[in-house]
Motif scaffolding. Sequence first.
Motif, PDB file in Angstrom:
ATOM      1  N   VAL A   1       3.408  41.087  12.521  1.00  0.00           N
ATOM      2  CA  VAL A   1       4.008  40.599  11.282  1.00  0.00           C
ATOM      3  C   VAL A   1       5.339  41.318  11.115  1.00  0.00           C
ATOM      4  O   VAL A   1       5.402  42.549  11.205  1.00  0.00           O
ATOM      5  N   ALA A   2       6.427  40.544  10.875  1.00  0.00           N
ATOM      6  CA  ALA A   2       7.750  41.133  10.741  1.00  0.00           C
ATOM      7  C   ALA A   2       8.564  40.385   9.700  1.00  0.00           C
ATOM      8  O   ALA A   2       8.238  39.252   9.326  1.00  0.00           O
ATOM      9  N   ASP A   3       9.633  41.005   9.271  1.00  0.00           N
ATOM     10  CA  ASP A   3      10.523  40.435   8.267  1.00  0.00           C
ATOM     11  C   ASP A   3      11.238  39.192   8.809  1.00  0.00           C
ATOM     12  O   ASP A   3      11.594  39.123   9.986  1.00  0.00           O
ATOM     13  N   SER A   4      11.459  38.234   7.921  1.00  0.00           N
ATOM     14  CA  SER A   4      12.192  37.021   8.294  1.00  0.00           C
ATOM     15  C   SER A   4      13.634  37.045   7.794  1.00  0.00           C
ATOM     16  O   SER A   4      14.394  36.107   8.070  1.00  0.00           O
ATOM     17  N   LEU A   5      14.044  38.101   7.080  1.00  0.00           N
ATOM     18  CA  LEU A   5      15.361  38.132   6.457  1.00  0.00           C
ATOM     19  C   LEU A   5      16.400  38.879   7.275  1.00  0.00           C
ATOM     20  O   LEU A   5      17.600  38.735   7.026  1.00  0.00           O
TER      21      LEU A   5
ATOM     22  N   ARG B   1       2.835  40.032  -3.127  1.00  0.00           N
ATOM     23  CA  ARG B   1       2.556  38.752  -2.476  1.00  0.00           C
ATOM     24  C   ARG B   1       2.498  38.907  -0.956  1.00  0.00           C
ATOM     25  O   ARG B   1       1.621  38.333  -0.294  1.00  0.00           O
ATOM     26  N   ILE B   2       3.425  39.700  -0.405  1.00  0.00           N
ATOM     27  CA  ILE B   2       3.436  39.902   1.044  1.00  0.00           C
ATOM     28  C   ILE B   2       2.182  40.666   1.480  1.00  0.00           C
ATOM     29  O   ILE B   2       1.556  40.338   2.495  1.00  0.00           O
ATOM     30  N   ALA B   3       1.803  41.680   0.707  1.00  0.00           N
ATOM     31  CA  ALA B   3       0.583  42.429   1.036  1.00  0.00           C
ATOM     32  C   ALA B   3      -0.643  41.519   1.005  1.00  0.00           C
ATOM     33  O   ALA B   3      -1.550  41.649   1.838  1.00  0.00           O
ATOM     34  N   TRP B   4      -0.681  40.595   0.037  1.00  0.00           N
ATOM     35  CA  TRP B   4      -1.784  39.624  -0.010  1.00  0.00           C
ATOM     36  C   TRP B   4      -1.788  38.758   1.256  1.00  0.00           C
ATOM     37  O   TRP B   4      -2.851  38.519   1.845  1.00  0.00           O
ATOM     38  N   ARG B   5      -0.607  38.293   1.671  1.00  0.00           N
ATOM     39  CA  ARG B   5      -0.520  37.461   2.874  1.00  0.00           C
ATOM     40  C   ARG B   5      -0.995  38.226   4.101  1.00  0.00           C
ATOM     41  O   ARG B   5      -1.689  37.671   4.964  1.00  0.00           O
ATOM     42  N   VAL B   6      -0.628  39.498   4.182  1.00  0.00           N
ATOM     43  CA  VAL B   6      -1.068  40.313   5.323  1.00  0.00           C
ATOM     44  C   VAL B   6      -2.578  40.500   5.277  1.00  0.00           C
ATOM     45  O   VAL B   6      -3.264  40.385   6.309  1.00  0.00           O
ATOM     46  N   ALA B   7      -3.137  40.755   4.098  1.00  0.00           N
ATOM     47  CA  ALA B   7      -4.588  40.922   3.965  1.00  0.00           C
ATOM     48  C   ALA B   7      -5.313  39.643   4.369  1.00  0.00           C
ATOM     49  O   ALA B   7      -6.359  39.693   5.042  1.00  0.00           O
ATOM     50  N   ALA B   8      -4.770  38.497   3.964  1.00  0.00           N
ATOM     51  CA  ALA B   8      -5.393  37.223   4.333  1.00  0.00           C
ATOM     52  C   ALA B   8      -5.329  37.010   5.841  1.00  0.00           C
ATOM     53  O   ALA B   8      -6.281  36.503   6.450  1.00  0.00           O
TER      54      ALA B   8
END
Length: 402
Positions: free
Chosen positions: A55-59, A95-102
Motif C-alpha cells: 500500500v502506497a501513496d497516490s499523490l 479513512r485511509i487507516a480504515w481502508r488498510v484495515a479492510a
Amino acid sequence: MFLAAVDHQDATDDAAKPSGLRILHVMRAPVGGLFRHVGDLARAQAEAGCQVGLVADSLTGGACAGDSLDELSPFLALGVTRLPMRRLPHPDDLRIAWRVAALVRELSVDVVHGHGAKGGLYARLPGLVPIFPRPARPLARVYTPHGGTLHFRADALDGRVFFTAERIMGRVTDLIPFESDYARRRFIETIEPPSAFAPVVHNGVSPCEFAPVIPAPDAADFVFIGEMRVSKGVEDLLRAFASLPKNLRLALVGSGRDEGAFRAMARRLGLDGRVAFLDRMPARAALAQGRILVVPSRAESLPYIVLEAIAAKAPVVATNVGGIPEIFGAQAARLVEPGDPGALAAAMRDALETSPAARDALAAEMADFVRKGFTIQSMNEGVLRGYRAALASVRLQTVAAN
C-alpha cells in the motif's frame, strides 16, 4: 525469556515459518531510500515463498513512482493499492487507516508492516480502534520508523505530539525492526523502551552493487546525491565548497522542496559555473557524476547512498550522524561533525589530497566491511526472523485469551 518461548513455538508451529507468510507493506511516498528498502524486502520475501502486497501513496512520485511500482509488481502477489496519503496529520488519516484495515482482512494477511510515520500509523491504528475491521486471522503488527519521527526534538510541541502517539501505538506493536542501532537508541531515549521485540536489522545492498563505479570522463570533483532539503546539510556543503580552490567542481544530484533556495545560495556565494544541479537519477549513474561523494547530512537513519557508494568503492566524506558510523565501522573516526562547514571543507580537501593507492586500499577495506554485514539477504533473513517471533507470540496470546 520472550525469545526462548518464541523459539520453542517456532519448532511446533510450521504456519509461523517465513515461507507461506502473507505480508502487507504499508508506506507513504514510493520514492527514495524508504521505497528502496520496501522494494528490496518485497522481492526477497517473494523469493523466500511469501505472498506480498504493498500500500502506497497516490499523490507523490509521479511517473517515476509508477514505473518503479510496475517493475516491482511481479513480486507482489497480493497486489499494489495506492491511496491518497498526506505527509502531515490529516482528517483523511482515519479513512485511509480504515481502508488498510479492510484490506488486511480481505487479503487475510499474517503480517502488516508499516514503514515511516504514516505507514506505521495506518498499520497499527486499527489495532487500537475496536470499530475498525478486524483481521481474519492472528496478525502481527510491525513498524519500522526509518528516521522520520525520531528526528523531532523532545522539547518541541510537534515532537511531544508525535512521541505521545508513538507510545500509544506501541501498545499494539508486535515487532520494531530498527534499521540501525542509532535508531533503536534514539527511540529508547525519546519515546520509551519498546515492549515489542526490537532487533537491529541493517539495510543491505545486492551483490551486483559491489562492482566499482567508474567516474564519468567529465565527472565533478565532488558529488552530493539526495533530497534537496535543509536536513541533508546542502547549505553546509555549499559553504564548505565555496572555501575550496576555484578550479574544483561540485555536482548536486536530486530534487526537493528547498532546491530553489540552494540554487539562490550558490549564486550568492559566487559558485556559478562551479556547481551543477542535476536531476534525480539511479544511484550508480549519480555516483559516476563525481569522484568523491559528500554526505553532509544533519540527520539520518541508515542512508542507502552511503552503503551504495562504499560497496561501489567510491570515496566518501560524511558527517557523524544517525547510523553512518555503523556503516563506516573502524573508519568512523573519519566522520565530520554535522553543521560545521569548516570541518567539512577540511575533510573534502584531505580526500582530494589522499594518494590514489591509499584511497583504493581504504575503499576496498570499507567495501569488505559492508559486504560482511549489510546485504539484502541478511536484512531479509533478520526481518523474517522477527516476523516469525512476533507472529508466534501473537498466536500464543490468542490461544491464552481463548
